[in-house]
Design a protein around this motif. Structure first.
Motif, PDB file in Angstrom:
ATOM      1  N   PHE A  83     -35.603 -19.294  20.037  1.00 32.43           N
ATOM      2  CA  PHE A  83     -35.081 -20.271  19.084  1.00 32.43           C
ATOM      3  C   PHE A  83     -35.169 -19.649  17.697  1.00 32.43           C
ATOM      4  O   PHE A  83     -36.195 -19.085  17.338  1.00 32.43           O
ATOM      5  CB  PHE A  83     -35.897 -21.564  19.137  1.00 32.43           C
ATOM      6  N   VAL A  98     -34.916 -30.643  15.882  1.00 31.61           N
ATOM      7  CA  VAL A  98     -35.091 -29.755  17.027  1.00 31.61           C
ATOM      8  C   VAL A  98     -35.044 -28.281  16.639  1.00 31.61           C
ATOM      9  O   VAL A  98     -34.440 -27.902  15.635  1.00 31.61           O
ATOM     10  CB  VAL A  98     -34.014 -30.025  18.109  1.00 31.61           C
ATOM     11  N   ARG A 100     -33.421 -24.819  17.930  1.00 29.01           N
ATOM     12  CA  ARG A 100     -32.204 -24.506  18.691  1.00 29.01           C
ATOM     13  C   ARG A 100     -32.076 -23.004  18.873  1.00 29.01           C
ATOM     14  O   ARG A 100     -32.577 -22.225  18.077  1.00 29.01           O
ATOM     15  CB  ARG A 100     -30.953 -24.999  17.943  1.00 29.01           C
ATOM     16  N   HIS A 135     -32.840 -26.809  23.514  1.00 27.29           N
ATOM     17  CA  HIS A 135     -33.531 -27.251  22.300  1.00 27.29           C
ATOM     18  C   HIS A 135     -34.929 -27.735  22.646  1.00 27.29           C
ATOM     19  O   HIS A 135     -35.209 -28.083  23.795  1.00 27.29           O
ATOM     20  CB  HIS A 135     -32.738 -28.349  21.593  1.00 27.29           C
ATOM     21  N   THR A 137     -37.456 -30.612  20.960  1.00 22.51           N
ATOM     22  CA  THR A 137     -37.588 -31.645  19.937  1.00 22.51           C
ATOM     23  C   THR A 137     -38.968 -31.554  19.307  1.00 22.51           C
ATOM     24  O   THR A 137     -39.988 -31.615  19.994  1.00 22.51           O
ATOM     25  CB  THR A 137     -37.361 -33.046  20.540  1.00 22.51           C
TER      26      THR A 137
END
Length: 185
Positions: A83, A98, A100, A135, A137
């Motif tokens: 991410f 989030v 990503r 993703h 959260t």
């Protein structure tokens, strides 16, 4: 579940997910004060959803056994996920904030399809999985527009998946079963 009033939400939501290891969670805790929004970090429930299953007011132990049995012999290689940005998903009230990936991850999609195929052997009407938006959260809140790049990419090797019961309104996840992925190393 965007159209539900809170009183209409099911009490339990079951889903398959990849859960990050402790070093990833520690790193998120360290950077949240620097890149976060000031909203409460949900560090006890960090996960990447692979495949939603059902929402209901009670967890049926027979369903959990059937789901677990459907994945007996399940096989998929372990893989890395990275991410590099934070963004906010659209929602009517508190928006999900989030982590990503830079783009859709083919391996995450393949994992979801593999789990979905395993489930259709036991549950023939189980819906075919769609594309996964990889993703994690971090929080819910007002959010922000656009994307925020992280100071450095964060990731982990996905070595297993779990069947999780998300107890709504309690911010609590109960791990009901776990499957080890192949080494892939």
């Amino acid at each position: 579940m965007g159209g539900y009033r809170i009183s209409d939400w099911p009490r339990h939501i079951l889903f398959f997910a990849a859960v990050p290891p402790p070093p990833f969670i520690r790193h998120v805790r360290q950077i949240w004060p620097l890149v976060g929004t000031g909203d409460r970090l949900r560090d006890k429930t960090l996960h990447m959803t692979i495949l939603p299953v059902i929402g209901d007011d009670e967890v049926d132990p027979g369903l959990v056994r059937a789901l677990s049995g459907a994945l007996a012999g399940f096989s998929f290689p372990s893989f890395d996920i990275t991410f590099d940005r934070m963004m906010t998903f659209r929602a009517k009230k508190k928006r999900p904030i989030v982590l990503r990936t830079p783009e859709t991850d083919i391996l995450v999609d393949q994992l979801a399809r593999t789990v979905g195929r395993a489930l259709t052997g036991t549950f023939p009407k189980f819906p075919k999985p769609g594309r996964v938006t990889p993703h994690v959260t971090l929080a819910y809140g007002a959010g922000f527009d656009g994307e925020r790049l992280l100071p450095a990419p964060l990731g982990w090797r996905i070595r297993d998946i779990a069947l999780i019961d998300s107890v709504q309104g309690e911010g609590r996840h109960i791990h009901l079963a776990r499957w080890r992925l192949g080494t892939g190393d």
